[in-house]
Design a protein around this motif. Structure first.
Motif, short mmCIF file in Angstrom:
data_model
loop_
_atom_site.label_atom_id
_atom_site.label_comp_id
_atom_site.label_asym_id
_atom_site.label_seq_id
_atom_site.Cartn_x
_atom_site.Cartn_y
_atom_site.Cartn_z
N ILE A 114 68.93 7.07 24.41
CA ILE A 114 70.36 7.17 24.08
C ILE A 114 71.07 8.09 25.08
O ILE A 114 72.18 7.80 25.52
N ALA A 115 70.41 9.18 25.44
CA ALA A 115 71.02 10.11 26.41
C ALA A 115 71.34 9.36 27.70
O ALA A 115 72.42 9.53 28.27
N GLY A 116 70.40 8.53 28.15
CA GLY A 116 70.64 7.74 29.35
C GLY A 116 71.83 6.81 29.18
O GLY A 116 72.68 6.71 30.07
N ASP A 117 71.90 6.17 28.02
CA ASP A 117 73.00 5.22 27.75
C ASP A 117 74.36 5.90 27.81
O ASP A 117 75.35 5.29 28.23
N ILE A 118 74.45 7.16 27.34
CA ILE A 118 75.77 7.80 27.29
C ILE A 118 75.99 8.78 28.45
O ILE A 118 76.90 9.61 28.42
N GLY A 119 75.16 8.68 29.49
CA GLY A 119 75.40 9.44 30.72
C GLY A 119 75.06 10.91 30.64
O GLY A 119 75.66 11.74 31.33
N ILE A 120 74.09 11.26 29.80
CA ILE A 120 73.67 12.66 29.67
C ILE A 120 72.44 12.89 30.54
O ILE A 120 71.49 12.11 30.52
N ASP A 121 72.45 13.99 31.33
CA ASP A 121 71.37 14.24 32.27
C ASP A 121 70.11 14.80 31.61
O ASP A 121 69.01 14.37 31.92
N LEU A 122 70.29 15.78 30.73
CA LEU A 122 69.14 16.40 30.07
C LEU A 122 69.49 16.72 28.62
O LEU A 122 70.65 17.01 28.30
N VAL A 123 68.49 16.65 27.75
CA VAL A 123 68.69 17.00 26.34
C VAL A 123 67.68 18.08 25.96
O VAL A 123 66.47 17.86 26.03
N GLY A 124 68.18 19.24 25.56
CA GLY A 124 67.31 20.33 25.14
C GLY A 124 67.15 20.35 23.63
O GLY A 124 67.92 19.72 22.91
N GLY A 125 66.16 21.07 23.16
CA GLY A 125 65.99 21.24 21.72
C GLY A 125 64.74 20.61 21.16
O GLY A 125 64.49 20.69 19.96
N TYR A 126 63.92 19.97 22.05
CA TYR A 126 62.64 19.49 21.55
C TYR A 126 61.74 20.72 21.47
O TYR A 126 60.88 20.95 22.32
N GLY A 127 62.00 21.56 20.47
CA GLY A 127 61.35 22.86 20.49
C GLY A 127 61.18 23.49 19.13
O GLY A 127 61.47 22.87 18.09
N ALA A 128 60.71 24.72 19.18
CA ALA A 128 60.41 25.45 17.95
C ALA A 128 60.63 26.94 18.17
O ALA A 128 60.56 27.43 19.30
N LEU A 129 60.94 27.62 17.08
CA LEU A 129 61.07 29.08 17.11
C LEU A 129 59.87 29.66 16.36
O LEU A 129 59.79 29.53 15.15
N VAL A 130 58.93 30.22 17.10
CA VAL A 130 57.68 30.65 16.46
C VAL A 130 57.38 32.13 16.71
O VAL A 130 56.23 32.56 16.61
N HIS A 131 58.42 32.89 17.02
CA HIS A 131 58.18 34.30 17.37
C HIS A 131 57.56 35.10 16.24
O HIS A 131 56.97 36.13 16.45
N LYS A 132 57.69 34.60 14.99
CA LYS A 132 57.10 35.34 13.88
C LYS A 132 56.06 34.50 13.15
O LYS A 132 55.74 34.76 12.00
N GLY A 133 55.59 33.46 13.83
CA GLY A 133 54.58 32.60 13.21
C GLY A 133 55.01 31.15 13.24
O GLY A 133 56.19 30.86 13.40
N GLU A 134 54.02 30.23 13.15
CA GLU A 134 54.34 28.81 13.23
C GLU A 134 54.27 28.16 11.84
O GLU A 134 53.40 28.50 11.04
#
Lengths: 463, 94
Positions: A114-134
């Motif tokens: 979808i990002a490619g379809d709408i002209g977006i170069d990069l999408v961030g956020g495939y991530g996690a916040l684990v600084h205090k445990g997972e």
């Protein structure tokens, strides 16, 4: 001061834009997708996609329009999503482990398309916040990173493993050494390039326009525009033209120049936010380098008087530079955010690569520089056979600096299969050409193997 | 910052020769672009002209005007750039 801009000021500005490549590096739309959460993988995918289409479908067009109206190049349009390990927690809880991982990879592919379809170069956020445990979902997402990054081209992954208030999650750091090593081995181009889309962070900023570390913070509004500027060549020219300035004068020159550069980000960010009906978030004051001869932070330090980047005096020069950029930039931006320092990526910045090639910049020198720069060991190509526990040990050193100095740092190490120290590797586009940095073959495996989490820093006790 | 809708800055650089001012102003007049101010200077042997113009009564967008000016610049062998006046105000004024 006269309000009418004079011809000298006009020509100075035109010179920066037309001949010193002053541009907007990225307009990044932070998008809340918490409302996409569902136990059903299909529903989650559909909701994320609908949200992207509805809220960000007009971003690339608005960016083109503003670029045309102002006569300013805007290099990238990006999206930063809510960390997907949080959004997909209900999904992970409702299907069994192996399938949950596959579903997350499917979600990554769908977003990528979808990002490619709408002209977006990069999408961030495939991530996690684990600084205090997972959480369970965090572990599934981290395990899915090699599949997700090597089967997509736009998805960026960021994992926050430490913060000053929570301490350092060494278990997550140990896991990520293996993940980075695997992403490097399985990168489809054969030279580890997918690792450029994976950042491990401490004190991760929640409004970072830059990738791979950008994600949409949990404390944010639904839709927020954050902006990153470029401009090392502008600063380089200013300093080269003033060889006789003393340090006070040079600091003042950097301040004034940084003000002008940052103001462009403020202007463009505000207009784009207005046009797409988003809140205007922050300008990241960092001057992003690029793979072009003068778009280099290392060259700025050399123009200041460091004989070659990485030699003694480099940390001092970088500190002077970053401090002055902040002082000039903060006045120009109604709100600062992201890393707001100076990026010193080994690839991307041609002066950094040259310093690795000529031997003045080493892995230890790089680590020392990160005490005063933004990010940290960033875009550092290393030999592909570097053991995972050495990768994890380097991450530990880096996030420890971040916690001890109470600043944001990010690590992007790129194990390049078959490469030896000194080899040149081209990662393409903005990621540029890097030189493989020598790293030891042993680290602190036994320290990591102790396991667990480092308690919060004493800096936390401020109440 | 107060926004200046419709105000643009056209910068022309080239070897000083007959016809530069005429070539650029003919296009502006053709689209009813109002010239608010015009200044020129020499940098070494390069002729530099800066035109402050108002597009609010014109029949062309900034992007459209830029395209036409680029074509004219090719023809008369100069370099031309078009930026919104807000860029200069933002960068040069506190």
């Amino acid at each position: 001061m006269s309000s009418k801009v004079g011809i000298d000021e006009i020509l100075e500005t035109v010179d920066m834009i037309a001949y010193k490549h002053l541009n907007i590096r990225t307009v990044t739309l932070g998008l809340n997708v918490l409302d996409a959460a569902s136990p059903s993988p299909g529903v989650t995918r559909r909701r994320v996609v609908e949200k992207m289409l509805h809220e960000a479908g007009g971003l690339a067009e608005a960016v083109d329009e503003i670029s045309g109206e102002y006569g300013i190049e805007i290099v990238n349009s990006r999206i930063a999503l809510t960390p997907l390990a949080i959004v997909t927690a209900p999904l992970v809880a409702s299907v069994d482990g192996a399938r949950a991982k596959e579903e997350l990879v499917e979600l990554a592919k769908e977003i990528d398309g979808i990002a490619g379809d709408i002209g977006i170069d990069l999408v961030g956020g495939y991530g996690a916040l684990v600084h205090k445990g997972e959480t369970v979902a965090d572990r599934v997402l981290i395990a899915s990173i090699p599949d997700a990054l090597t089967s997509t081209g736009r998805i960026c992954s960021s994992i926050n493993v430490a913060d000053t208030r929570s301490g350092i999650n060494v278990d997550a750091i140990a896991m990520l050494g293996h993940v980075i090593s695997e992403v490097g081995k399985r990168s489809p181009e054969g030279h580890g390039a997918a690792c450029a889309r994976l950042m491990v962070l401490a004190n991760a900023p929640e409004d970072n326009p830059f990738m791979a570390g950008g994600f949409h913070g949990l404390g944010s509004a639904d839709k927020v525009v954050n902006v990153g500027v470029s401009g090392p060549a502008v600063l380089l020219a200013a300093i080269r033209n003033a060889p006789d300035l003393d340090l006070r004068g040079m600091a003042e020159l950097v301040k004034r120049t940084a003000f002008k550069i940052t103001r462009l980000g403020e202007l463009v960010g505000r207009e784009i936010a207005l046009r797409i009906g988003a809140e205007f978030g922050a300008v990241d004051l960092s001057l992003a380098p690029a793979p072009a001869p003068n778009e280099s932070v290392a060259r700025i330090l050399e123009a200041m008087g460091v004989e070659s980047m990485g030699l003694p005096g480099s940390v001092g020069a970088l500190m002077i530079l970053v401090d002055s950029i902040k002082k000039g930039g903060v006045m120009a931006a109604s709100r600062t955010g992201g890393f707001s320092g100076a990026f010193i990526p080994v690839s991307e910045d041609p002066g950094m690569s040259a310093a690795v090639s000529n031997g003045t910049l080493t892995i230890s020198g790089l680590l020392a520089l990160t005490a005063v720069s933004a990010t940290g060991l960033d875009m550092v190509p290393i030999p592909g056979d570097t053991p995972p526990d050495v990768i994890s040990s380097l991450i530990l050193d880096q996030v420890a600096i971040g916690v001890a100095v109470d600043k944001s740092v990010g690590v992007r190490l790129i194990p390049v299969p078959g490469a030896k120290p000194g080899d040149k590797v081209n990662f393409g586009g903005l990621f540029g050409e890097g030189v493989v940095v020598d790293v030891p073959h042993e680290g602190s495996g036994p320290l990591l193997a102790r396991g667990g989490r480092v308690p919060p820093s004493l800096l936390t006790l401020r109440n | 910052m107060q926004r200046e809708n419709g105000k643009i800055v056209i910068t022309v650089l080239g070897k000083d020769r007959v016809g530069i001012v005429a070539g650029i102003s003919r296009i502006l007049a053709g689209h009813k672009v109002n010239i608010l101010d015009l200044a020129s200077t020499k940098m070494e042997d390069v002729f530099v002209m800066v035109v402050l113009a108002d597009l609010s009564g014109a029949d062309v967008s900034i992007a459209g005007l830029r395209e036409e000016l680029y074509r004219e610049a090719d023809r008369i062998k100069v370099e031309v750039m078009v930026h919104h006046y807000d860029v200069f105000k933002a960068m040069q004024r506190v």
